[in-house]
Design an enzyme around this catalytic site. Structure first.
Site, PDB file in Angstrom:
ATOM      1  N   HIS A  10       0.839  -1.201   0.000  1.00 57.97           N
ATOM      2  CA  HIS A  10       0.000   0.000   0.000  1.00 57.97           C
ATOM      3  C   HIS A  10       0.879   1.258   0.000  1.00 57.97           C
ATOM      4  O   HIS A  10       1.693   1.450   0.907  1.00 57.97           O
ATOM      5  CB  HIS A  10      -0.885  -0.013   1.250  1.00 57.97           C
ATOM      6  N   HIS A  52      -0.545  11.283  -2.137  1.00 59.82           N
ATOM      7  CA  HIS A  52      -1.862  10.905  -1.632  1.00 59.82           C
ATOM      8  C   HIS A  52      -2.727  12.111  -1.326  1.00 59.82           C
ATOM      9  O   HIS A  52      -3.883  12.195  -1.751  1.00 59.82           O
ATOM     10  CB  HIS A  52      -1.710  10.043  -0.375  1.00 59.82           C
TER      11      HIS A  52
END
Ligand code: G3P
Ligand code: MG
Length: 244
Positions: A10, A52
């Site tokens: 991730h 992100h």
């Protein structure tokens, strides 16, 4: 799409190296992950990079909206020191660098389109046109996912033959309709919001379900027991015993 692995790193291997960096991708591979997930957005001058958040503050030494910086300005920032001094000097990577590295390391890739607000279509359009131009025909294509409806619609147009992942946090009422309409290959869900019954519902569409973010072996075992195919994890090494 190639066969799904049990584990997907991730944001690289976000517990062990700064997220969404080349070091993070190297770390995931070194820990035995066969796929990585990364988040893609655009700079002010429309270059796809990994990040992100909508703002620079958490993962770089800059501040303010990520969308306001050109690539040159973004590349002056340090994207490693916030995580650990060992990663000082780490740069925000471009999508081109990331694709080259993923191909060199022979990793599978989940490209999450993570647009800054208002740039949903543009981000998918620019990033996927570029990714498509770089991706070799003889490698399984990346899985393209997004929480943004408009990004998925654009992805379906730009890379009609690439697999899409329908990414959800709280599932919308029209999820079944969207899954069919977009002809997605996977359904990617928040492990904390789901249970055995909800996973059964997703799987009744005939699609594998992937779950984020799973960082302990007991949690991984539980979601796999619900019928989840793959888990996104910040710690590939910590979950290696369930890698299969
Ligand atoms: O794609 C799975 C996961 O990365 C979605 O959540 O916020 O970590 O991008 P987030
Ligand atoms: Mg993500």
């Amino acid at each position: 799409m190639g066969p799904l692995p049990r584990l997907i790193g991730h944001r690289g291997a976000a517990r062990h190296a700064p997220e969404n960096t080349l070091s993070g991708i190297h770390m995931a591979a070194a820990q035995g992950a066969r796929w990585v997930e990364v988040d893609v957005k655009l700079t002010a001058d429309l270059v796809p990079v990994l990040m992100h958040d909508d703002t620079l503050d958490r993962t770089t030494d800059g501040t303010g909206p990520a969308k306001d910086l050109t690539l040159d300005a973004l590349r002056q920032l340090d994207a490693g020191s916030w995580f650990s001094p060992a990663f000082r000097g780490e740069k925000v990577p471009t999508l081109v660098e990331v694709i080259q590295l993923v191909l060199a390391l022979n990793l599978g890739l989940n490209l999450e389109i993570k647009p800054c607000p208002g740039r949903e279509e543009e981000t998918a359009g620019v990033a996927l046109t570029l990714a498509y131009s770089l991706w070799p025909d003889d490698r399984p294509p990346p899985l393209v996912s997004s929480f943004a409806d408009a990004s998925l619609d654009m992805a379906r147009q730009v890379v009609p033959r690439w697999p899409l992942g329908y990414l959800i946090d709280r599932r919308p009422a029209n999820w079944r309709q969207r899954v069919e309409q977009l002809n997605v290959s996977t359904i990617n869900v928040n492990a904390r919001r789901e249970d055995a019954a909800s996973i059964r519902e997703y799987k009744s569409t005939g699609r594998p379900v992937l779950a984020y973010t799973v960082n302990t072996v007991p949690m991984a075992r539980e979601v796999l027991s619900w019928g989840v195919s793959s888990v996104f994890t910040d710690t590939p090494s910590g979950l290696m015993e369930i890698a299969g």
